[in-house]
Structures are given as structure tokens and as C-alpha cells.
Motif scaffolding. Structure first.
Motif, PDB file in Angstrom:
ATOM      1  N   ASN A   1      -5.556  -2.857  11.662  1.00 57.63           N
ATOM      2  CA  ASN A   1      -5.095  -2.305  12.933  1.00 57.63           C
ATOM      3  C   ASN A   1      -4.686  -0.839  12.811  1.00 57.63           C
ATOM      4  OD1 ASN A   1      -2.974  -2.703  11.307  1.00 57.63           O
ATOM      5  ND2 ASN A   1      -1.758  -3.934  12.735  1.00 57.63           N
ATOM      6  N   GLY A   2      -4.966  -0.271  11.672  1.00 55.96           N
ATOM      7  CA  GLY A   2      -4.615   1.123  11.484  1.00 55.96           C
ATOM      8  C   GLY A   2      -3.216   1.326  10.926  1.00 55.96           C
TER       9      GLY A   2
ATOM     10  N   CYS B   1      -3.849  -0.325   3.773  1.00 50.19           N
ATOM     11  CA  CYS B   1      -4.250   0.059   5.130  1.00 50.19           C
ATOM     12  C   CYS B   1      -4.724  -1.194   5.864  1.00 50.19           C
ATOM     13  CB  CYS B   1      -5.374   1.084   5.099  1.00 50.19           C
ATOM     14  SG  CYS B   1      -4.890   2.625   4.338  1.00 50.19           S
TER      15      CYS B   1
END
Length: 672
Positions: free
Chosen positions: A641-642, A638
Motif C-alpha cells: 500500500n506504499g 515496503c
DNA sequence: CATTGTTGTCATCTA
DNA sequence: AATAGATGACAACAA
């Protein structure tokens, strides 16, 4: 809240006055003296238990044994005192319970044909129960925070007016069909101790976070007692409800309303008073025997009583405030309130309506360790009418019963009693042998009659309490035999043995020396007289050098003896406070450990879910050759920045064999 | 008889 | 500078 407290304090004082007007005896003096004394802490430098930097260190421990000298605590004491007074007077602390009864009825607006989302709709229930139950989130969302006070209170008022139209006092059993759980939630909310502290500002309750409310409700619901006998006086309900319906902003303007409100209430409240009880009596009887601190049995009731005398009487040096009283009161509310640990005694039985009972409950609340001094002082005040000899006998250990510095003209008898109660000095005045004065070297003369030119009259108001320093009236001629050991060896007749031995015990070493030098003052007088008077005594009486030295020594030793006793008591209190602090910190540590364990568990569960999810995602993806990605070779990362990135696991062996024609890293991004 | 707690006293420091 | 108060230390005493 400050305005509310102010309002309550002033209003309750007037309420007390009204009670007295209708025939209910309320001992305001003793009560207020005991409770207001924390504000008078700094009145004088000569009071006991002051100037102790040692204690300022302890003042941080959630109020354990707060030293009354600390000026920075005045604000705290004042605020706590106000809260304590509101609680102690009982009745206002009760009305939220009554309010809740009315609130319960209102939600049955179906009978009134009101739309459920109207402005007058379920006020607190909309804001509270919706959040707690999660079923009426719309209502709660509509409730903006800035409309807190006025809106909620307006709703309260509207609902109360509606409810007043109900025929029965408790129509919850009748027409109103509010869900029972909501009723309990409301009751519990207001019955809870925390809610009681916030009782006036219902808006805070209404606007609390959902989590807090949930916790509050759950805790409060357990406290709610549906079977509690409610006060039958509906007028009181109405008055209090109306009173509570006022917005908080109007509390400052309520002062003119207080007499009217109270005058309307007095009749009903008077009926609620079950008996005519002096608050001081209540404090004494309720505390003296219940508040014995568990200090290893060191203290007993008998031993503590004179201690209270000390503090009470010493206070006369400076002002009306009793240092001992302030000490106790300072520590008490602090401990009970700040800790917020509502132990068993803190949970009231909701018998509501009886002021005296409320006061008793509050006394029990306050009756923790620190209250001992206060209680003892008041107990002594009540015991002043008892046979002085009896009181003296109670002073079994000479301990802290040196009420020597008190100079109450009104209590000469009691002071003489205390002085007559000594039983410890007779063996020897003490341990320290380094003591030496000119008087020691003096031959023991027969004690001549006291110089009549020395008028002890002006000293008659001096303290006669210290048992260690007898008054000349108790002197025994045979005491001129200086060795105190000899005093005990003197034969006495059976009849007079007790009395004379009792009297001889009063002759301390300094007393004997003073007599040897023809100093017609008791050591108590020498110690307790003001310094100006003492200096005048030294200079203006034509005393010899030996006499002056002896007087100074007597005074110094007497003062130091008192100081030492105070110091020791403070040390014991400090130890007790430390022990309590240790217990509190241990409990906190255990709680934190449990929380950590719980968090670790949750973290592990989250990791497992993440692993499952990764497997699922990877199984749906294909590499360049069309083979599914295996968790053994790929992992999901992950990004900050998502984004979720598929990353190939680099293994030395695998990398050397399989990394041939492949790109090192193949990223497949997918939007979360 | 040793131990422990209490108390008075002294010395010293601080306010 | 004098005084009072606080406190550590010591010793005597009692249980």
C-alpha cells in the motif's frame, strides 16, 4: 502512409514520364519489370521456384529468402515494393533533407517579431528540440497530440513562407541564428534512414515520445553532414517544401497537383540529372559484380549468368513474370527493410538531387544476395547481342543453366547457344544406374535421316536452351555409336577437334536413344513442349511403343532434372538464409545479454541506495527504550500500500534473549 | 587413393 | 487418373 505511398508511386511514374519527355532516357520497362515483378509472383504454376512448402518455413525470418509463391506475402511485397520504389526513384527520398534546410532558418523568428509561443512558432523544434533538450518543455506540453498533422504542417508552411523571403539559399549562415545543434538535430532527423521512411508524415516525428526522438536525433545527428553540397536550385526547395507543407489528409487530394508540381520541377531536375543512364544498365553494371554472394565461392559470375537465364526464360511458360526475378526481389526489400539494419551501404552520402545517383544508391541497397537472379536475368538480356558462342562458353558448369523451359521466339540464338554450351553430360548422363528403358536394349543403328513427315517447325519455338539436350542440328553421325565414352575416344583432326568434340558433347544419352528410335525431336523439345502437344505427339504420330516409352522417359527425366536443380538451389538459399538467421539471433542474444548485465548493475545500485536510505531512516528512529534502531536488528519493509514498515529482524539467538519484554513487532508507519 | 562437391536419375509424395 | 513439381536418396564423375 498508404495514401502517401500511393501518391508517391503514381507521382513518380509521372515524374519518370516527364523525364523522358525532356530527353532523359529512362528505361521504364526494364526497371519496372524488375521492380514490379513481385506482384506477379503467382501468375503461373509452371514457373520455376514455386510450390515449395519448404520455403514457407523460411518466410518468417525477417524476410530471408522469401518464397515468391507464398500468397500471404503479396501484401507485404506490395507495400515493400511501394516503399522500395519511392526510395529507388531517389528524388523524393531526398527532399526531406532539403526541407530540413528550410526548417532550420525559421526559428530565427526574433527577426520577424513573432512571439515564441505563437501558433506559427517553432514547429518541430518546439516539439522536438524542447523534448530533446529539456529546456522548452512548456512548448511541448502545449502541443496536443490531436492537433498533430494540421498544426505541424501549418507551422511548416508558415515557416517555409518566411524562409522563402530570405535572400540567400542557405541563410543559416546569415541571419538565422538557430542553435547549431538544433540544426543538426533537424537535419539528422530527416537524414536518418528511419526518418526517411517516415519522411512524409512529419507529424509522427513530432509526436514521437521523447525517448524515441532523443534516440532518433542522436542517431540522425551523426548522419547529418553540414558540409554536404546542397542542390543549388532553390525552386526545388520551395516546391518540395510546399509539397511537404500539405497536411497528410490532403495527400489523397494531391493527385491533380502532381503534373503541375512535376512540370514545375522538371526543368530544375533535368539539370540535376548528371547523365543519361538506363536504369537497367545501371542495375546490371551495378549489381552483377558487386552482388556476388559470399557462398563459399561456390558461385562465380560466370556460373551465375546462365542461371539468370534460366529464370528469365522459364517464366515465359506462364506469364511475363520472371520467377527468378521475383525471387530476388522478394527477398531483397524484405531483408533490407524489415531488418532495419542500416549497414554501411544503407547510409547514403547526401549528394542529393541527382536522380540517377539516387537510383544507383538504391540499387546498391537492393543489391543483396537475393537480387542476383534478377540482375543476372537482366544481364543476360543485355548480353543477348553478344556472340552466342561466347555466352555458351560462359556456361562453364552445366549447373542451373537449363533455361530449357523458356520458349522465346525472340531468342532462338541464345538458346542454341546455351544448348551448345554443355560440357558436363558428355562423360555420362549420370549417376543413377537404375535407369532402364527399352531404348537401352536397342541396338545402335545408324541414324537415319529424320523423318521428314515430322515437322519440327511447329516446335521451332520450343526451347533450345538446355545444354544437356542438344538439337539435331548439332548431331554428329558418329554419335550413333551408343557408348558415349566412345565419343570422346574418337579421333579428330586438330582442326576439327574442338568443334566436333563440342558438338558431340551435345548428345546426351536420351538424345542418342531418341535418334536410335528415329525420334526427330531433341530432348529439349520433348521436355519443353506443352503437355497437350506432347500427348498429341504420342498419339497422333503412330509411334511404336518403344518410341512412346522413350519419349515419356525423356520428358520425365528432363523435367525432373530441372526440378532437381531448382530444388538444390532452393536448398542452398535456405541454408544461406539459415546462416543469416543464426547470425542475427546471435547478435540479438548478445544484445540481450548486455542489457541484462546493465539491468543487474542498475539493480545493484538501487539496492545499495535502498540500504543507505534504510540506515538513515532507522538511525532517526527510536525503540521503546529510546535507543536508536540498528540495521542489525531492524529493517524497513515496503508494503504494497506504499507504507514503509519497520520490522524487527528475528534471529533465533537474539530472539530468545531479547524478545522478553518486547512486543514482537513494533510497527512504525510513516507516510511515504 | 580418399574426400568433397556436382549432377543426373529414380522413387515417392503432393497438389 | 494423369500430370507436374518437389525432394530424398543413390550413383557416377570431376576436382
Amino acid at each position: 502512409m498508404q495514401n502517401v505511398k500511393k501518391y508517391f508511386t503514381e507521382g513518380l511514374i509521372q515524374f519518370t514520364i516527364l523525364l523522358s519527355l525532356i530527353g532523359v532516357r529512362v528505361d521504364v520497362d526494364s526497371y519496372l519489370n524488375g521492380y514490379y515483378s513481385p506482384l506477379e509472383i503467382n501468375d503461373g504454376p509452371s514457373s520455376a521456384f514455386i510450390q515449395t512448402p519448404f520455403h514457407s518455413l523460411r518466410d518468417n525470418w525477417d524476410g530471408y529468402s522469401v518464397h515468391p509463391k507464398c500468397p500471404e506475402l503479396d501484401y507485404f511485397f506490395a507495400s515493400r515494393r511501394l516503399l522500395g520504389e519511392v526510395r529507388a526513384l531517389g528524388s523524393p527520398a531526398r527532399f526531406p533533407t532539403q526541407l530540413s534546410a528550410w526548417l532550420v532558418q525559421v526559428p530565427d523568428r526574433s527577426e520577424f517579431g513573432e512571439p515564441p509561443n505563437s501558433t506559427s512558432s517553432s514547429n518541430v523544434s518546439a516539439g522536438l528540440s524542447s523534448e530533446s533538450t529539456g529546456e522548452e518543455a512548456n512548448d511541448s506540453d502545449l502541443l496536443a497530440e490531436d492537433e498533430s498533422c494540421s498544426t505541424v504542417n501549418a507551422r511548416l508552411r508558415g515557416r517555409q513562407e518566411e524562409c522563402q523571403t530570405e535572400p540567400g539559399p542557405y541563410p543559416s549562415t546569415g541571419a538565422c541564428e538557430i542553435p547549431k545543434e538544433e540544426v543538426e538535430l533537424l537535419n539528422g532527423q530527416i537524414d536518418g534512414d528511419e526518418a526517411r521512411e517516415e519522411l512524409v508524415s512529419l507529424t509522427q516525428l513530432a509526436l514521437s515520445s521523447a525517448l524515441e526522438q532523443e534516440g532518433l536525433f542522436t542517431s540522425g545527428a551523426s548522419l547529418a553532414c553540414p558540409e554536404d553540397p546542397r542542390p543549388p536550385t532553390i525552386d526545388i526547395h520551395q516546391h518540395w517544401s510546399h509539397f511537404l507543407s500539405l497536411p497528410v489528409s490532403e495527400f489523397d487530394d494531391l493527385d491533380p497537383l502532381v503534373p503541375q508540381q512535376l512540370s514545375d520541377l522538371d526543368a530544375d531536375i533535368s539539370s540535376a540529372i548528371s547523365q543519361d543512364v538506363s536504369l537497367r544498365d545501371a542495375m546490371v553494371t551495378g549489381s552483377t559484380y558487386d552482388m556476388i554472394p559470399p557462398r563459399g565461392g561456390v558461385r562465380t559470375l560466370v556460373a551465375r549468368q546462365p542461371r539468370g537465364t534460366l529464370f528469365q526464360l522459364e517464366s515465359t511458360n506462364s506469364s511475363d513474370s520472371a520467377p527468378g526475378t521475383t525471387t530476388g526481389l522478394a527477398a531483397l526489400p524484405f531483408t533490407t527493410v524489415v531488418n532495419g539494419t542500416s549497414n554501411g551501404t544503407l547510409s547514403h552520402s547526401a549528394l542529393g538531387g541527382c536522380l540517377d545517383e539516387a537510383v544507383f544508391d538504391q540499387i546498391n541497397l537492393l543489391g543483396l544476395e537475393g537480387c542476383l537472379d534478377n540482375m543476372d536475368a537482366q544481364l543476360l538480356g543485355n548480353l543477348q547481342g553478344i556472340n552466342p558462342r561466347v555466352l555458351g562458353d560462359l556456361d562453364s558448369d552445366s549447373g542451373l543453366s537449363l533455361e530449357s523451359s523458356s520458349r522465346g521466339p525472340t531468342s532462338p540464338g541464345a538458346s542454341e547457344v546455351s544448348s551448345a554450351s554443355s560440357s558436363s553430360f558428355c562423360e555420362d548422363e549420370g549417376g543413377a544406374t537404375g535407369y532402364s528403358s527399352e531404348a537401352d536394349s536397342l541396338p545402335s543403328k545408324g541414324i537415319a535421316d529424320y523423318d521428314t513427315t515430322w515437322s519440327p517447325v511447329d516446335l521451332s519455338e520450343s526451347v533450345w536452351h538446355d545444354h544437356s539436350y542438344s538439337t539435331p542440328a548439332f548431331s554428329h553421325p558418329s554419335a550413333t555409336t551408343f557408348p558415349h565414352k566412345a565419343i570422346k575416344q574418337e579421333p579428330f583432326s586438330d582442326e576439327d577437334d574442338d568443334r566436333e568434340d563440342y558438338e558431340d558433347r551435345e548428345l546426351s544419352r536420351d538424345e542418342l536413344r531418341a535418334r536410335a528410335l528415329h525420334v526427330p525431336l531433341s530432348a529439349t523439345e520433348i521436355v519443353s513442349m506443352p503437355v497437350e502437344e506432347f500427348l498429341e505427339l504420342l498419339e497422333g504420330r503412330g509411334l511404336s511403343a518403344a518410341q512412346v516409352t522413350l519419349l515419356r522417359d525423356i520428358r520425365r527425366r528432363g523435367k525432373n532434372k530441372l526440378a532437381a536443380q531448382n530444388c538444390r538451389k532452393r536448398k542452398l538459399d535456405a541454408i544461406t538464409g539459415l546462416q543469416e538467421e543464426v547470425e542475427r539471433l546471435q547478435a540479438q542474444r548478445n544484445r540481450l545479454l548486455r542489457e541484462r548485465q546493465h539491468t543487474a548493475k542498475a539493480l545493484g545500485a538501487a539496492g545499495q541506495r535502498m540500504e543507505h536510505l534504510s540506515r538513515d531512516v532507522l538511525s532517526r528512529l527510536r525503540d521503546d527504550s529510546g535507543r536508536p534502531l540498528t540495521p542489525e536488528r531492524y529493517t524497513l519493509q515496503c508494503g504494497a500500500n506504499g507504507r514503509v514498515v519497520v520490522q524487527q529482524i528475528r534471529r533465533p539467538g537474539v530472539a530468545s534473549t531479547t524478545a522478553g519484554g518486547k512486543t514482537d513487532k513494533r510497527k512504525k508507519e510513516k507516510k511515504p
